[in-house]
Write a protein that holds these residues in place. Structure first.
Motif, PDB file in Angstrom:
ATOM      1  N   HIS A 347       0.837  -1.191   0.000  1.00 58.98           N
ATOM      2  CA  HIS A 347       0.000   0.000   0.000  1.00 58.98           C
ATOM      3  C   HIS A 347       0.876   1.247   0.000  1.00 58.98           C
ATOM      4  N   ASN A 348       0.319   2.329  -0.478  1.00 56.48           N
ATOM      5  CA  ASN A 348       1.090   3.565  -0.556  1.00 56.48           C
ATOM      6  C   ASN A 348       1.530   4.050   0.813  1.00 56.48           C
ATOM      7  N   ALA A 349       0.843   3.652   1.859  1.00 59.74           N
ATOM      8  CA  ALA A 349       1.160   4.117   3.207  1.00 59.74           C
ATOM      9  C   ALA A 349       2.234   3.280   3.884  1.00 59.74           C
ATOM     10  N   SER A 350       2.850   2.356   3.159  1.00 61.96           N
ATOM     11  CA  SER A 350       3.883   1.500   3.745  1.00 61.96           C
ATOM     12  C   SER A 350       4.909   2.326   4.509  1.00 61.96           C
ATOM     13  N   ILE A 351       5.187   1.908   5.725  1.00 60.96           N
ATOM     14  CA  ILE A 351       6.148   2.634   6.556  1.00 60.96           C
ATOM     15  C   ILE A 351       7.530   2.629   5.916  1.00 60.96           C
ATOM     16  N   ILE A 352       7.950   1.485   5.433  1.00 64.60           N
ATOM     17  CA  ILE A 352       9.284   1.397   4.840  1.00 64.60           C
ATOM     18  C   ILE A 352       9.374   2.266   3.600  1.00 64.60           C
ATOM     19  N   GLN A 353       8.378   2.202   2.742  1.00 64.38           N
ATOM     20  CA  GLN A 353       8.413   3.024   1.539  1.00 64.38           C
ATOM     21  C   GLN A 353       8.403   4.506   1.892  1.00 64.38           C
ATOM     22  N   HIS A 354       7.641   4.860   2.912  1.00 66.13           N
ATOM     23  CA  HIS A 354       7.609   6.265   3.334  1.00 66.13           C
ATOM     24  C   HIS A 354       8.988   6.711   3.812  1.00 66.13           C
ATOM     25  N   ILE A 355       9.655   5.884   4.589  1.00 70.01           N
ATOM     26  CA  ILE A 355      10.982   6.243   5.097  1.00 70.01           C
ATOM     27  C   ILE A 355      11.978   6.336   3.960  1.00 70.01           C
ATOM     28  N   VAL A 356      11.926   5.387   3.035  1.00 70.19           N
ATOM     29  CA  VAL A 356      12.853   5.403   1.900  1.00 70.19           C
ATOM     30  C   VAL A 356      12.633   6.643   1.047  1.00 70.19           C
ATOM     31  N   GLU A 357      11.373   6.978   0.815  1.00 71.91           N
ATOM     32  CA  GLU A 357      11.074   8.111  -0.063  1.00 71.91           C
ATOM     33  C   GLU A 357      11.439   9.448   0.573  1.00 71.91           C
ATOM     34  N   THR A 358      11.134   9.612   1.861  1.00 70.34           N
ATOM     35  CA  THR A 358      11.302  10.918   2.500  1.00 70.34           C
ATOM     36  C   THR A 358      12.511  10.997   3.414  1.00 70.34           C
ATOM     37  N   GLY A 359      13.034   9.838   3.830  1.00 72.66           N
ATOM     38  CA  GLY A 359      14.169   9.831   4.743  1.00 72.66           C
ATOM     39  C   GLY A 359      13.789  10.097   6.181  1.00 72.66           C
ATOM     40  N   THR A 360      12.501  10.267   6.479  1.00 74.45           N
ATOM     41  CA  THR A 360      12.094  10.621   7.836  1.00 74.45           C
ATOM     42  C   THR A 360      10.687  10.110   8.108  1.00 74.45           C
ATOM     43  N   ILE A 361      10.343  10.022   9.396  1.00 76.66           N
ATOM     44  CA  ILE A 361       8.994   9.639   9.791  1.00 76.66           C
ATOM     45  C   ILE A 361       8.779  10.117  11.227  1.00 76.66           C
ATOM     46  N   THR A 362       7.543  10.430  11.567  1.00 74.13           N
ATOM     47  CA  THR A 362       7.204  10.865  12.917  1.00 74.13           C
ATOM     48  C   THR A 362       6.289   9.833  13.563  1.00 74.13           C
ATOM     49  N   ALA A 363       6.601   9.469  14.792  1.00 78.55           N
ATOM     50  CA  ALA A 363       5.809   8.484  15.521  1.00 78.55           C
ATOM     51  C   ALA A 363       6.039   8.685  17.011  1.00 78.55           C
ATOM     52  N   GLU A 364       5.200   8.055  17.800  1.00 78.45           N
ATOM     53  CA  GLU A 364       5.404   8.064  19.248  1.00 78.45           C
ATOM     54  C   GLU A 364       6.409   6.973  19.604  1.00 78.45           C
ATOM     55  N   LEU A 365       7.461   7.328  20.328  1.00 87.89           N
ATOM     56  CA  LEU A 365       8.481   6.359  20.712  1.00 87.89           C
ATOM     57  C   LEU A 365       7.971   5.536  21.891  1.00 87.89           C
ATOM     58  N   LYS A 366       7.843   4.226  21.673  1.00 84.96           N
ATOM     59  CA  LYS A 366       7.358   3.326  22.715  1.00 84.96           C
ATOM     60  C   LYS A 366       8.540   2.647  23.398  1.00 84.96           C
ATOM     61  N   ASP A 367       8.526   2.651  24.733  1.00 83.71           N
ATOM     62  CA  ASP A 367       9.635   2.021  25.444  1.00 83.71           C
ATOM     63  C   ASP A 367       9.383   0.554  25.736  1.00 83.71           C
ATOM     64  N   HIS A 368       8.180   0.060  25.452  1.00 83.90           N
ATOM     65  CA  HIS A 368       7.899  -1.368  25.548  1.00 83.90           C
ATOM     66  C   HIS A 368       6.600  -1.660  24.819  1.00 83.90           C
ATOM     67  N   PHE A 369       6.504  -2.896  24.278  1.00 82.85           N
ATOM     68  CA  PHE A 369       5.280  -3.330  23.611  1.00 82.85           C
ATOM     69  C   PHE A 369       5.368  -4.836  23.415  1.00 82.85           C
ATOM     70  N   PRO A 370       4.257  -5.555  23.512  1.00 80.47           N
ATOM     71  CA  PRO A 370       4.279  -7.011  23.340  1.00 80.47           C
ATOM     72  C   PRO A 370       4.417  -7.401  21.877  1.00 80.47           C
ATOM     73  N   SER A 371       4.813  -8.635  21.658  1.00 78.40           N
ATOM     74  CA  SER A 371       5.119  -9.086  20.298  1.00 78.40           C
ATOM     75  C   SER A 371       3.917  -9.029  19.375  1.00 78.40           C
ATOM     76  N   GLU A 372       2.713  -9.278  19.906  1.00 74.03           N
ATOM     77  CA  GLU A 372       1.560  -9.330  19.009  1.00 74.03           C
ATOM     78  C   GLU A 372       1.167  -7.961  18.476  1.00 74.03           C
ATOM     79  N   THR A 373       1.703  -6.885  19.052  1.00 71.07           N
ATOM     80  CA  THR A 373       1.368  -5.542  18.572  1.00 71.07           C
ATOM     81  C   THR A 373       2.516  -4.912  17.790  1.00 71.07           C
ATOM     82  N   ILE A 374       3.424  -5.719  17.314  1.00 73.87           N
ATOM     83  CA  ILE A 374       4.631  -5.180  16.689  1.00 73.87           C
ATOM     84  C   ILE A 374       4.330  -4.465  15.378  1.00 73.87           C
TER      85      ILE A 374
END
Length: 601
Positions: A347-374
Motif C-alpha cells: 500500500h502507498n502508506a507502507s512505513i518502509i516506503q515512506h521512510i525510503v522516499e522521505t528519509g524521515t517519519i514521525t511516531a510516538e516512541l514506545k519504550d515497551h510493547f508485546p510481540s503481538e502488537t509489533i
C-alpha cells in the motif's frame, strides 16, 4: 611511518581484560560506571547490534568482580574510574549469562535454557567456592531447571552473606525466531507468559532482589521480550533514552578524532584527520538516542569506525573500497524478517516506503510493547529505532518523535530490503547488468540506458501488481535501485544548503532539498568522470501533457538552484555534473531529460 609498539585496534574485541592487558586502544567509557551506580539497581539498556554493548558489559564485570581486585590498578588505574573509584568496586560475585549462546530454537528453548544455566551456575560455584557455604555445590545435583539453578544460587549466596551482580547479554536473542516465523507464536507465548520457563526465570530474578541479587545489568536490541515477560519490565528501569547514557556506547566525533590522531603517529596516513572524518561521517555517524541530546554531538557506530581505521592502516593509507563491514551486513540481514512485519508494503502508506522516499517519519516512541502488537505503526517505527535503522532527529508534535535514517550504512540496508521485497513480488532486476549500467554512467556519462532499464522493468510488471502503483512505489523503487552501488555516495533529500545568489555570486541564499545527489567517491575511484543530481516527480496516470510540462518547468527551476549549491559544488569537481529530470506519469517515464551539464573549469 610505523614506530614502536602502537596499540592494537580492538576491532571485534569483546573481552575487556584482553583489551587492557594486551595493548589494545581503548576509548575510555569508565566514567559511566558512576552514572550506572547512581541509577536503579536493576538497569535495562538497549542499543543496536555491534555498538559496543558487550565490551561495556565486560568492563563492568571486571570492575565489580571480587576475583579481579588484584588487577584493579592494571585494568583501571589510568582510566577515569581508576582516578575516581566507587566504594563497591570488586565487591560482588558476578554471574554472567549470554543468551545468544542458547541454541535449539524456540521449540527446544526450555531444554537449552536449562542446560546453559546449569553450566553457568556450576562455573559460578567453582569460581567462588571458598566464599560460599561448605558443600554448596553438591546441592546443584538436585536442581533440574533454570529457575531452580538460579533460586539455589541465590539462596547459597544469601546464606554466605555475599551479593551477586547479575549480567545478562542479548536477553532477547530468541525473539527473532518468533518475529521471523509467525508459526512459532504459540511456542513463544508458552515461554514468556504464565508459567513459561523464560518468564519463571525472570520471576526468580525479581525475587532475588530481596536477597542476594543486588544489581542487574541487562542488554538487548529491543524491548519486546521484556514487555512479554514482566508487563513492562516492572522490576527495573529502562535507561535506553535517558540523556546521561546517550554516549555510553559508540564514539563521539571527538573520540574518533583522538583515535585517528593517535594512529597517525605510527602509520602512513595519506589524508588529514578532517578528510577522514568527512569520509566516515555520512556512513557511520548521526545516531542520537535521546530527544534531550539533539544539541549534543551525534554518535558514530564504534564497530564501523574500528573497521574503517583497521582497513585504512592495513591498506597503507588508502581508503577502503567497501565502507560497509560484511559483519554488519550479516547482522542487518538477520533483522530483515522484522522489516517484513511491515504488512503495509503493498500500500502507498507502507512505513518502509515512506521512510525510503522521505528519509524521515514521525511516531510516538514506545519504550515497551508485546510481540503481538509489533505491526502497530508506532511500535514498528520504535522497533526500527531500537535496531539502529532510525535515529532520533527531533520532536514531532505534542507527543511524537521525528526519526530519520542516520547514515549511508543504514540507508543501504533499507534500500536493500525494499529491493528484495520487490524481487519477491516479481520485480527483480539483474544486479550484475544494473551495476554495469551504473559503471557506464560513472565513466562515460551514459545515464539514459540505466533509467530506461528501471522504467522498462516497472512497466513490464506493473499490470501484475496494480495495487502497488503510486508515488511511494515509483519513488521507492527508483531510489532503492539508484542508491544500491558503491561508486557513488547516494544522498537522498540532500539539504543543498546555501546556494550562490544569482545577483551576487559572493553571497548565498537557501538552496532547498535535492531528491537524489550521486556524490562521486573520487577518493576511492579517481576515474569517475560523471556525477548526477536528480529531481524525481510523480504524476498520476490521468495527468495531462500540460501537467507534465508544468512539473518539468518546476523541476528545471529546482535543478538550476541545486547546481549552485555549495554542498554539491564542493564534492562533484572535477567530474561533469549532470542534472537530470525524471517525471513519472503512472508507470511511464514521461520525461527523462538532462539540463545543460556543468564541468569544472
Amino acid at each position: 611511518m610505523e614506530n614502536n609498539n602502537p596499540k592494537k585496534i580492538p576491532y571485534g574485541k569483546q573481552n575487556w581484560e584482553d583489551v587492557r592487558l594486551d595493548n589494545y586502544y581503548y576509548v575510555d567509557k569508565s566514567r559511566f560506571i558512576a552514572e550506572i551506580e547512581a541509577s536503579n539497581e536493576y538497569f535495562f539498556f538497549i542499543r543496536p547490534r555491534r555498538f559496543g554493548k558487550s565490551l561495556l558489559m565486560n568492563m563492568l564485570r571486571q570492575y565489580y568482580d571480587v576475583r579481579k581486585a588484584d588487577l584493579f590498578d592494571r585494568l583501571f588505574g589510568d582510566l577515569w574510574i581508576g582516578q575516581h573509584p566507587t566504594p563497591t568496586h570488586n565487591k560482588y560475585l558476578v554471574l554472567y549469562l549470554n543468551f545468544s549462546l542458547i541454541s535449539g530454537g524456540i521449540e527446544g528453548y526450555e531444554k537449552s535454557l536449562n542446560n546453559y544455566c546449569q553450566m553457568m551456575v556450576e562455573d559460578f560455584f567453582n569460581q567462588y567456592a571458598d566464599l560460599l557455604p561448605a558443600g554448596a555445590k553438591e546441592g546443584l545435583e538436585k536442581q533440574t531447571s533454570a529457575k531452580e539453578y538460579l533460586n539455589y544460587l541465590n539462596l547459597m549466596v544469601w546464606r554466605a552473606g555475599q551479593q551477586v551482580y547479575l549480567f545478562i547479554d542479548e536477553y532477547d536473542h530468541f525473539t527473532n525466531d518468533i518475529l521471523a516465523n509467525p508459526a512459532t507464536e504459540t511456542a513463544y507465548k508458552a515461554q514468556t507468559h504464565g508459567t513459561g520457563a523464560f518468564r519463571e526465570f525472570f520471576n526468580v530474578i525479581k525475587g532475588g532482589s530481596d536477597s542476594a541479587i543486588k544489581r542487574l545489568f541487562i542488554t538487548g536490541v529491543s524491548p519486546v521480550t521484556m514487555d512479554d515477560l514482566t508487563s513492562g519490565f516492572n522490576i527495573g528501569t529502562n535507561y535506553t533514552t535517558q540523556p546521561e547514557f546517550n554516549a555510553m556506547v559508540g564514539f563521539t566525533e571527538h573520540e574518533v578524532r583522538q583515535m585517528i590522531d593517535y594512529y597517525r603517529k605510527y602509520y602512513t596516513f595519506n589524508h588529514t584527520t578532517d578528510e577522514l572524518i568527512e569520509v566516515m561521517k555520512p556512513w557511520y555517524d548521526n545516531y542520537c538516542f535521546s530527544v534531550k541530546c539533539l544539541n549534543d554531538p551525534p554518535m558514530y557506530n564504534s564497530d564501523m569506525v574500528l573497521y574503517f581505521v583497521d582497513n585504512y592502516i592495513r591498506n597503507k593509507g588508502e581508503l577502503p573500497e567497501k565502507m560497509l563491514d560484511a559483519n554488519i551486513r550479516t547482522d542487518y540481514n538477520k533483522l530483515r524478517m522484522l522489516i517484513r512485519k511491515d504488512h503495509g508494503f503493498e500500500h502507498n502508506a507502507s512505513i518502509i516506503q515512506h521512510i525510503v522516499e522521505t528519509g524521515t517519519i514521525t511516531a510516538e516512541l514506545k519504550d515497551h510493547f508485546p510481540s503481538e502488537t509489533i505491526t502497530d505503526p508506532d511500535n514498528f517505527v520504535s522497533l526500527l529505532y531500537y535496531f539502529g535503522m532510525l535515529s532520533i532527529a527531533g520532536k514531532g508534535g505534542l507527543r511524537g518523535v521525528k526519526f530519520n535514517i542516520p547514515n549511508q550504512v543504514v540507508r543501504e540496508q533499507m534500500y536493500g530490503y525494499l529491493t528484495r521485497a520487490y524481487q519477491e513480488n516479481d520485480l527483480a532486476l539483474d544486479n550484475r547488468y544494473r551495476n554495469t549500467l551504473m559503471q557506464d554512467m560513472a565513466l562515460y556519462g551514459a545515464w539514459r540506458p540505466y533509467f530506461n532499464y528501471i522504467a522498462d522493468t516497472l512497466r513490464r510488471f506493473s499490470s501484475q501488481r496494480d495495487k502497488q502503483k503510486g508515488e511511494a512505489y515509483v519513488h521507492g523503487f527508483t531510489l532503492a535501485h539508484t542508491c544500491l552501488n558503491d561508486i557513488y555516495l547516494p544522498i537522498s533529500e540532500l539539504d543543498a544548503g546555501p546556494v550562490r545568489a544569482a545577483t551576487n555570486p559572493a553571497a548565498t541564499e537557501a538552496g532547498g532539498y535535492a531528491d537524489i545527489y550521486l556524490q562521486p567517491r573520487l577518493a576511492v575511484y579517481p576515474d569517475i568522470a560523471h556525477s548526477y543530481v536528480l529531481e524525481l516527480k510523480y504524476l498520476p496516470g490521468r495527468a495531462t501533457d500540460a501537467d507534465v510540462a508544468s512539473a518539468r518547468e518546476k523541476a528545471i527551476g529546482q535543478l538550476n538552484r541545486y547546481a549552485k549549491a555549495v554542498a554539491i559544488e564542493r564534492t562533484y569537481k572535477p567530474t561533469t555534473l549532470h542534472r537530470l529530470i525524471l517525471i513519472w506519469r503512472g508507470m511511464e517515464l514521461a520525461v527523462a531529460e538532462e539540463l545543460e551539464t556543468t564541468t569544472e573549469k
